[in-house]
Design an enzyme around this catalytic site. Structure first.
Site, PDB file in Angstrom:
ATOM      1  N   ASN A  37     -46.189  36.057  -5.510  1.00  0.00           N
ATOM      2  CA  ASN A  37     -45.255  37.028  -6.233  1.00  0.00           C
ATOM      3  C   ASN A  37     -45.349  36.422  -7.219  1.00  0.00           C
ATOM      4  OD1 ASN A  37     -42.620  38.221  -6.140  1.00  0.00           O
ATOM      5  ND2 ASN A  37     -41.756  36.014  -6.040  1.00  0.00           N
ATOM      6  N   HIS A 122     -30.533  32.635   2.998  1.00  0.00           N
ATOM      7  CA  HIS A 122     -30.074  32.296   1.782  1.00  0.00           C
ATOM      8  C   HIS A 122     -28.912  33.258   1.406  1.00  0.00           C
ATOM      9  CE1 HIS A 122     -34.137  32.110  -0.396  1.00  0.00           C
ATOM     10  NE2 HIS A 122     -34.278  31.411   1.046  1.00  0.00           N
ATOM     11  N   TYR A 159     -30.810  34.032 -10.848  1.00  0.00           N
ATOM     12  CA  TYR A 159     -32.181  33.565 -10.067  1.00  0.00           C
ATOM     13  C   TYR A 159     -31.323  32.930  -8.625  1.00  0.00           C
ATOM     14  CZ  TYR A 159     -36.631  33.143  -7.598  1.00  0.00           C
ATOM     15  OH  TYR A 159     -37.390  33.325  -6.262  1.00  0.00           O
ATOM     16  N   ASP A 220     -30.837  25.181  -4.074  1.00  0.00           N
ATOM     17  CA  ASP A 220     -31.585  24.839  -4.436  1.00  0.00           C
ATOM     18  C   ASP A 220     -32.052  24.688  -6.731  1.00  0.00           C
ATOM     19  OD1 ASP A 220     -34.612  25.586  -5.708  1.00  0.00           O
ATOM     20  OD2 ASP A 220     -34.975  27.473  -4.732  1.00  0.00           O
ATOM     21  N   HIS A 222     -34.217  25.222  -8.532  1.00  0.00           N
ATOM     22  CA  HIS A 222     -35.028  25.778  -9.126  1.00  0.00           C
ATOM     23  C   HIS A 222     -35.501  25.468 -10.573  1.00  0.00           C
ATOM     24  CE1 HIS A 222     -34.836  29.287  -6.873  1.00  0.00           C
ATOM     25  NE2 HIS A 222     -33.458  29.258  -6.861  1.00  0.00           N
ATOM     26  N   ARG A 293     -41.786  21.099   0.780  1.00  0.00           N
ATOM     27  CA  ARG A 293     -41.280  22.992   0.386  1.00  0.00           C
ATOM     28  C   ARG A 293     -42.831  23.786   0.789  1.00  0.00           C
ATOM     29  NH1 ARG A 293     -39.066  26.310   1.915  1.00  0.00           N
ATOM     30  NH2 ARG A 293     -38.269  26.770  -0.609  1.00  0.00           N
ATOM     31  N   HIS A 322     -42.139  27.122   2.706  1.00  0.00           N
ATOM     32  CA  HIS A 322     -41.507  28.244   2.265  1.00  0.00           C
ATOM     33  C   HIS A 322     -41.298  29.539   3.037  1.00  0.00           C
ATOM     34  CE1 HIS A 322     -39.985  29.996  -2.048  1.00  0.00           C
ATOM     35  NE2 HIS A 322     -41.748  30.436  -1.845  1.00  0.00           N
ATOM     36  N   GLU A 349     -37.779  28.004   6.254  1.00  0.00           N
ATOM     37  CA  GLU A 349     -37.190  28.884   5.580  1.00  0.00           C
ATOM     38  C   GLU A 349     -36.788  30.352   5.876  1.00  0.00           C
ATOM     39  OE1 GLU A 349     -38.625  29.504   1.706  1.00  0.00           O
ATOM     40  OE2 GLU A 349     -36.092  30.044   0.564  1.00  0.00           O
TER      41      GLU A 349
END
Ligand code: CO
Length: 412
Positions: A37, A122, A159, A220, A222, A293, A322, A349
């Protein structure tokens, strides 16, 4: 069975995806997800220039040997670009082997250890009302576990918080995908850890009161906290019984988790930016985490992530692979097959892909009552529609980053 052809396919239906397609001399094909990404084209170049020429003519059955050859012969080890490229080759070869065997991949990995995979979605919102609406919409979609991200008073955008206004060109349509935005520059966001630490526990208190004690809730961080801040947050969230607190400190420093661990019983998850078993050496052996993760797509494929998870299993540490939308359906299917077979599966996830992505990647995996299943087609069960893929050219996109009030770049 020799590898006859290796193609790197770039497509950008709802977002950018890089796919490696291998074809053998007897006509079997295998797919691997090589998406990194925000840095997608570096893996395209790595594969096209340096890996594809090495694959042609190799025996497609020798997966472990090919993995070791690509890892060791490069001399330069690890790193996200190398490991994403190796992952794509590895998964494509497992896809081919399972098709050759006439079995869904999880059967080759040891068979089913469970009937389906618990998945979390999410939920997010700028205000409490938006958070509740988002949790409710996930419950309606059948989710049995939910990650909750919240806006913080005084901060403009954060984010992981879905845009209720929608993206430019698609206004009014709620955007629930991770916010990698197309454009020449990454968006900058603001950040204030003290406001965040004050606000987040109040949101979890409200969510627990509203939705009751049963629903597994995740959060999360982050990578934005120092160890002592993360310890403070873990402690203040204990009354709300989190399933996990993810990425509480910058992940490259495993030692930081010792301090967090000493102060809180909130379970910890880390590793979505890791790409090797060495990134986990200390955190697994010292039992500093509860969930791994890593994505199949960034950690050397099925072959390497299976080894990490077996190592983790000796310490009662479970998987939490992930799975945001920048993992393509190919990468998601690989995670599901691995999750079905390992003993120490924890949770998966899962964010649903958009319609355009689903038209590019046909899937046999299913979503039913909060559980995922990879399906029973031979191989991964994902097919790439090359014509559909060709409709969507690559578009530069970056993840956002954040700055403190005085302009300092912060962890994200
Ligand atoms: Co994360």
């Amino acid at each position: 069975m020799k590898i006859d052809k290796a193609e790197v396919i770039v497509t950008s239906p709802d977002r950018n995806f890089i796919t490696l397609k291998l074809t053998t001399d007897d006509g079997l094909t295998g797919l691997g997800d090589a998406t990194l990404n925000g840095r997608e084209l570096s893996v395209v170049a790595y594969l096209t220039e340096h890996v594809v020429p090495l694959l042609l003519g190799r025996d497609a059955h020798n997966i472990e040997d090919t993995w070791q050859f690509l890892y060791r012969s490069a001399y330069w080890r690890r790193g996200p670009v190398t490991m994403a490229a190796i992952s794509a080759v590895d998964v494509a070869l497992w896809d081919i082997k399972a098709k050759a065997a006439g079995m869904p991949l999880y059967q080759l990995l040891g068979g089913a250890s469970r009937t389906g995979l618990l998945a979390y979605g999410h939920a997010s919102g700028k205000s409490l009302t938006e958070v509740f609406d988002s949790v409710n919409s996930h419950l309606e979609q059948g989710f049995k576990a939910i990650r909750v991200q919240t806006g913080v008073p005084g901060l403009k955008s954060i984010y992981g918080i879905a845009s209720n206004k929608g993206l430019p060109g698609n206004e009014g349509v709620r955007y629930d995908h991770e916010p990698a935005q197309r454009g020449a520059l990454p968006a900058d966001e603001d950040w204030d850890t003290r406001s965040y630490l004050r606000h987040v526990p109040t949101v979890f208190e409200a969510v627990r009161n509203e939705f009751g004690p049963e629903l597994p809730l995740l959060h999360d961080g982050h990578h934005r906290m120092t160890p002592i801040q993360a310890a403070t947050l873990g402690k203040s969230l204990e009354p709300y019984d989190l399933f996990w607190l993810e990425d509480c400190t910058p992940a490259e420093n495993q030692e930081a988790l010792r301090l967090v661990r000493r102060h809180t019983t909130t379970p910890l998850a880390i590793g979505e930016i890791f790409n090797s078993i060495w990134d986990y050496q200390q955190s697994i052996r010292e039992q500093l985490i509860d969930y791994v993760r890593s994505a199949v797509t960034h950690t050397g494929g099925i072959t390497h992530l299976k080894k990490i998870l077996e190592f983790a299993g000796q310490y009662q540490i479970k998987s939490g692979m992930h799975g945001p939308t920048d993992i393509s359906p190919v990468g998601m299917a690989a995670a599901m097959h691995l999750g079905m077979a390992i003993h120490n599966f924890g949770i998966q996830e899962y964010m649903k892909h958009g319609d355009k992505t689903n038209a590019v990647f046909g899937q046999s995996y299913s979503w039913n009552n909060g559980m995922l299943h990879p399906g029973n087609k031979p191989g991964l069960g994902v097919e790439l529609n090359v014509d559909e893929a060709g409709k969507y050219p690559y578009a530069t996109a970056y993840l956002p980053y954040n700055r403190l009030a005085d302009g300092t770049v912060h962890d994200g």
